[in-house]
Design an enzyme around this catalytic site. Structure first.
Site, PDB file in Angstrom:
ATOM      1  N   CYS A  88       0.857  -1.172   0.000  1.00  0.00           N
ATOM      2  CA  CYS A  88       0.000   0.000   0.000  1.00  0.00           C
ATOM      3  C   CYS A  88       0.903   1.235   0.000  1.00  0.00           C
ATOM      4  O   CYS A  88       1.756   1.359   0.865  1.00  0.00           O
ATOM      5  CB  CYS A  88      -0.879   0.077   1.243  1.00  0.00           C
ATOM      6  SG  CYS A  88      -1.224  -1.485   2.066  1.00  0.00           S
ATOM      7  N   GLU A 167      -7.312   9.194   1.614  1.00  0.00           N
ATOM      8  CA  GLU A 167      -6.836   8.663   0.341  1.00  0.00           C
ATOM      9  C   GLU A 167      -7.946   8.400  -0.666  1.00  0.00           C
ATOM     10  O   GLU A 167      -9.064   8.008  -0.313  1.00  0.00           O
ATOM     11  CB  GLU A 167      -6.077   7.352   0.568  1.00  0.00           C
ATOM     12  CG  GLU A 167      -4.793   7.533   1.354  1.00  0.00           C
ATOM     13  CD  GLU A 167      -3.956   6.285   1.419  1.00  0.00           C
ATOM     14  OE1 GLU A 167      -2.712   6.409   1.535  1.00  0.00           O
ATOM     15  OE2 GLU A 167      -4.514   5.171   1.367  1.00  0.00           O
TER      16      GLU A 167
END
Length: 250
Positions: A88, A167
């Site tokens: 990630c 995000e």
């Protein structure tokens, strides 16, 4: 300051927080600027939700359809020691070749920028050579918009903490043609584990005592089991593609 075109992941975590530049977007995923990871991830009174920026989440499967998990290093500035999906991180502004996806890239599902960033970080974090994870093997599925303060970080030594994530997360699946070579970077990862669906359910049960990243929990609750149980169709067809929707979890 733009990230250098030949960036190789060298430098301390604090160096990278100041040097790497995230792609800043609005809630429709329109690019509105760029700023350092340090600035983008600060959850402070003047900026309680950080800056919304692009990210990606890679889910890498082996030939048995097992998923590779990682435990983030205890020394990480944000979300230390948490278990999460394979990799990630963030596409960066200023890279060559570019990691900035334009609207046409997103609408078509090509997202070459996010995929290039994924290849770069799989090498940096897990030591997986780029030739083992070619761009054309990645399957982009959809986007997730979420925000989560970091309740776990004990390292608030950098001026400007505490931290969090806000995000626009591009979800990428990949099942390489051959086994990948894994050499975890100890600055990034404390542990790795291949799991099937039942093993993941056990690991995420309350009795395990394990802690999980907020983005991974959201993806598990919303999508993962349906995609994973139908993995071949997920990767090889458009059955689970959704390029238009931005899934909001706020």
């Amino acid at each position: 300051m733009s990230a250098p075109a030949t960036w190789d992941g060298s430098g301390t975590q604090e160096d990278l927080m100041y040097r790497d530049e995230c792609i800043i977007v609005d809630d429709k995923d329109n690019i509105i600027g760029h700023d350092s990871k340090y600035a983008a991830h600060r959850f402070i009174p003047e900026q309680p939700g950080g800056m919304l920026h692009r990210a990606f989440s890679v889910f890498l499967f082996d030939d048995r359809n097992k998923l590779l998990l990682q435990q983030r290093a205890s020394s990480k500035i944000t979300f230390p020691s948490l278990w999460t999906n394979t990799c990630c991180s963030h596409p960066l502004y200023g890279q060559t070749p570019s990691e900035v996806d334009v609207p046409e890239d997103v609408a078509s599902g090509a997202v070459p920028g996010a995929k290039r960033a994924a290849v770069r970080k799989l090498l940096h974090e897990l030591g997986i050579p780029p030739e083992q994870v070619p761009l054309q093997k990645f399957k982009y599925l959809t986007r997730l918009h979420y925000k989560a303060a970091d309740a776990f970080a004990e390292n608030q030594s950098m001026t400007g903490g505490p931290w969090g994530e806000h995000e626009m997360d591009y979800i990428l699946f990949i099942k390489p043609d051959a086994p990948v070579t894994i050499e975890p970077n100890p600055d990034e990862i404390d542990d790795v584990k291949w799991v099937n669906r039942e093993e993941l359910r056990e690991m995420m049960g309350p009795s395990s005592g394990l802690r999980w990243s907020p983005w991974f929990r959201i993806i598990c609750e919303r999508f993962l089991d349906a995609w994973w149980s139908d993995l071949e169709r997920t990767i090889e067809s458009d059955a689970h593609e959704d390029f238009e929707t931005i899934h909001e979890v706020m």
